[in-house]
Design a protein around this motif. Structure first.
Motif, mmCIF file in Angstrom:
data_model
loop_
_atom_site.group_PDB
_atom_site.id
_atom_site.type_symbol
_atom_site.label_atom_id
_atom_site.label_comp_id
_atom_site.label_asym_id
_atom_site.label_seq_id
_atom_site.Cartn_x
_atom_site.Cartn_y
_atom_site.Cartn_z
ATOM 1 N N GLN A 67 0.849 -1.187 0.000
ATOM 2 C CA GLN A 67 0.000 0.000 0.000
ATOM 3 C C GLN A 67 0.889 1.243 0.000
ATOM 4 O O GLN A 67 1.884 1.297 0.741
ATOM 5 C CB GLN A 67 -0.906 0.022 1.223
ATOM 6 C CG GLN A 67 -1.951 -1.098 1.230
ATOM 7 C CD GLN A 67 -2.701 -1.155 2.537
ATOM 8 O OE1 GLN A 67 -2.145 -1.499 3.569
ATOM 9 N NE2 GLN A 67 -3.965 -0.791 2.507
ATOM 10 N N ARG A 69 0.975 5.809 -0.823
ATOM 11 C CA ARG A 69 0.317 7.083 -1.119
ATOM 12 C C ARG A 69 1.393 8.065 -1.581
ATOM 13 O O ARG A 69 2.373 8.309 -0.869
ATOM 14 C CB ARG A 69 -0.384 7.624 0.120
ATOM 15 C CG ARG A 69 -1.147 8.939 -0.105
ATOM 16 C CD ARG A 69 -1.732 9.451 1.205
ATOM 17 N NE ARG A 69 -2.522 10.657 1.046
ATOM 18 C CZ ARG A 69 -3.831 10.701 0.875
ATOM 19 N NH1 ARG A 69 -4.517 9.562 0.881
ATOM 20 N NH2 ARG A 69 -4.473 11.837 0.720
ATOM 21 N N TRP A 70 1.203 8.618 -2.771
ATOM 22 C CA TRP A 70 2.136 9.570 -3.379
ATOM 23 C C TRP A 70 1.335 10.850 -3.625
ATOM 24 O O TRP A 70 0.448 10.888 -4.464
ATOM 25 C CB TRP A 70 2.690 8.992 -4.674
ATOM 26 C CG TRP A 70 3.670 9.833 -5.406
ATOM 27 C CD1 TRP A 70 3.409 10.707 -6.421
ATOM 28 C CD2 TRP A 70 5.084 9.855 -5.227
ATOM 29 N NE1 TRP A 70 4.567 11.281 -6.874
ATOM 30 C CE2 TRP A 70 5.616 10.772 -6.161
ATOM 31 C CE3 TRP A 70 5.949 9.184 -4.352
ATOM 32 C CZ2 TRP A 70 6.985 11.032 -6.244
ATOM 33 C CZ3 TRP A 70 7.309 9.450 -4.446
ATOM 34 C CH2 TRP A 70 7.810 10.362 -5.385
ATOM 35 N N ASP A 71 1.623 11.891 -2.868
ATOM 36 C CA ASP A 71 0.784 13.097 -2.844
ATOM 37 C C ASP A 71 1.585 14.298 -3.337
ATOM 38 O O ASP A 71 2.416 14.852 -2.612
ATOM 39 C CB ASP A 71 0.288 13.333 -1.418
ATOM 40 C CG ASP A 71 -0.887 14.303 -1.357
ATOM 41 O OD1 ASP A 71 -1.207 14.908 -2.405
ATOM 42 O OD2 ASP A 71 -1.479 14.446 -0.275
ATOM 43 N N LEU A 79 -2.801 12.994 -6.772
ATOM 44 C CA LEU A 79 -2.765 11.999 -5.708
ATOM 45 C C LEU A 79 -2.764 10.602 -6.319
ATOM 46 O O LEU A 79 -3.584 10.296 -7.181
ATOM 47 C CB LEU A 79 -3.978 12.151 -4.792
ATOM 48 C CG LEU A 79 -4.119 11.130 -3.658
ATOM 49 C CD1 LEU A 79 -2.945 11.225 -2.692
ATOM 50 C CD2 LEU A 79 -5.446 11.331 -2.931
ATOM 51 N N VAL A 81 -2.873 6.640 -5.019
ATOM 52 C CA VAL A 81 -3.093 5.771 -3.858
ATOM 53 C C VAL A 81 -3.178 4.329 -4.331
ATOM 54 O O VAL A 81 -3.965 4.015 -5.233
ATOM 55 C CB VAL A 81 -4.391 6.142 -3.105
ATOM 56 C CG1 VAL A 81 -4.651 5.148 -1.973
ATOM 57 C CG2 VAL A 81 -4.298 7.562 -2.552
ATOM 58 N N ASP A 83 -4.209 0.753 -2.852
ATOM 59 C CA ASP A 83 -4.924 0.241 -1.686
ATOM 60 C C ASP A 83 -4.709 -1.242 -1.437
ATOM 61 O O ASP A 83 -5.268 -1.834 -0.520
ATOM 62 C CB ASP A 83 -6.420 0.539 -1.792
ATOM 63 C CG ASP A 83 -7.079 -0.114 -3.006
ATOM 64 O OD1 ASP A 83 -6.486 -1.059 -3.581
ATOM 65 O OD2 ASP A 83 -8.191 0.299 -3.372
ATOM 66 N N GLN A 202 -5.302 6.723 4.826
ATOM 67 C CA GLN A 202 -4.302 7.187 3.877
ATOM 68 C C GLN A 202 -4.171 6.258 2.683
ATOM 69 O O GLN A 202 -3.690 6.663 1.622
ATOM 70 C CB GLN A 202 -2.943 7.331 4.568
ATOM 71 C CG GLN A 202 -2.858 8.486 5.551
ATOM 72 C CD GLN A 202 -1.457 8.663 6.090
ATOM 73 O OE1 GLN A 202 -1.135 8.224 7.190
ATOM 74 N NE2 GLN A 202 -0.610 9.304 5.320
ATOM 75 N N PHE A 203 -4.593 4.992 2.838
ATOM 76 C CA PHE A 203 -4.406 4.007 1.792
ATOM 77 C C PHE A 203 -5.739 3.517 1.221
ATOM 78 O O PHE A 203 -5.842 2.398 0.733
ATOM 79 C CB PHE A 203 -3.581 2.836 2.330
ATOM 80 C CG PHE A 203 -2.273 3.281 2.919
ATOM 81 C CD1 PHE A 203 -1.244 3.730 2.113
ATOM 82 C CD2 PHE A 203 -2.091 3.292 4.293
ATOM 83 C CE1 PHE A 203 -0.049 4.167 2.657
ATOM 84 C CE2 PHE A 203 -0.899 3.717 4.855
ATOM 85 C CZ PHE A 203 0.126 4.160 4.027
ATOM 86 N N SER A 204 -6.736 4.358 1.293
ATOM 87 C CA SER A 204 -8.018 4.077 0.648
ATOM 88 C C SER A 204 -8.428 5.318 -0.139
ATOM 89 O O SER A 204 -8.002 6.431 0.188
ATOM 90 C CB SER A 204 -9.086 3.717 1.679
ATOM 91 O OG SER A 204 -9.335 4.809 2.551
ATOM 92 N N PHE A 205 -9.230 5.117 -1.166
ATOM 93 C CA PHE A 205 -9.639 6.252 -1.992
ATOM 94 C C PHE A 205 -11.056 6.039 -2.486
ATOM 95 O O PHE A 205 -11.418 4.954 -2.955
ATOM 96 C CB PHE A 205 -8.705 6.414 -3.187
ATOM 97 C CG PHE A 205 -9.040 7.607 -4.037
ATOM 98 C CD1 PHE A 205 -8.599 8.871 -3.689
ATOM 99 C CD2 PHE A 205 -9.818 7.460 -5.182
ATOM 100 C CE1 PHE A 205 -8.921 9.977 -4.464
ATOM 101 C CE2 PHE A 205 -10.143 8.555 -5.958
ATOM 102 C CZ PHE A 205 -9.696 9.821 -5.599
#
Length: 228
Positions: A67, A69-71, A79, A81, A83, A202-205
């Protein structure tokens, strides 16, 4: 596109102990016991003639085993993500979300080394590139039949330069990534946090209302637990 490729090839690092003075030994050292990691990044893109192009900056967070996240926060927002089952790419300015199967995204990518550097020999050919600019460099080339990148160079440093022989901590300082079109992306990392507590959100969208969604979503996510 560079952000998307770099997110696939992203190798995160955090402070860890090492003594052997090779880039591979440092890579093995920081991967040991790594479950979560976060950092800041600054990224620059260069064309095949090595002319500078876009620059961006932001934050990243990774949780074992797959998992992340690259923001991107500057100069625009984007963004990415992962998951555990899908990779979501959200472009607010375009009001568009692209979703893809994560297994396709991460196959034969350095992402698999985040928490287990032992996978390196399975998926990559690795070669020592010596020392330059105060860093030890390791080059990775994918063994995939149709690799998505030509190579990824990892520049590993002693967190405390005064310690000598890296008897203290090791960090991934820089990554240089060359895609199959000849473009080069250089990323500089800072403010590494090793094994921080990261919120599950942080790891869901979930796509915002009204945005276009391109791609197919499977009915249930396959999110793997953090390794012990």
């Amino acid at each position: 596109m560079p952000n998307r490729l770099l997110a696939l090839c992203l190798l995160c690092a955090a402070a860890s102990t090492a003594s052997a003075e090779t880039a591979r030994a440092r890579l093995d050292a920081f991967a040991k016991g790594l479950q979560t990691v976060s950092a800041d990044f600054e990224q620059s893109v260069f064309d095949p003639n090595d002319q500078p192009g876009k620059k961006s900056s932001g934050t990243l967070a990774v949780q074992a085993p797959k998992q992340f996240r690259w923001d991107v926060t500057k100069p625009y927002q984007q963004l990415i993500v992962a998951d555990g089952m899908h990779v979501w790419i959200y472009d607010p300015d375009l009001e568009q979300v692209t979703v893809r199967n994560q297994s396709l995204e991460e196959a034969h990518s350095p992402l698999t080394l985040l928490t287990d550097a032992g996978l390196l020999d399975r998926d990559f050919s690795a070669s020592e590139q010596g020392e330059r600019e105060g860093l030890l460099w390791l080059r990775l080339k994918s063994k995939a039949k149709e690799p998505q990148f030509e190579y990824a160079d990892l520049g590993l440093a002693c967190a405390d330069a005064a310690a000598g022989a890296c008897n203290g901590a090791v960090v991934l300082s820089r990554m240089q990534f060359k895609d199959t079109l000849g473009n080069r992306t250089e990323t500089r990392f800072s403010n590494w946090q090793r094994n921080p507590r990261l919120a599950a959100e942080q790891f869901s969208f979930k796509p915002p209302a009204g945005v276009d969604v391109i791609g197919e979503v499977k009915p249930a996510a396959e999110v793997h637990p953090v390794k012990d």
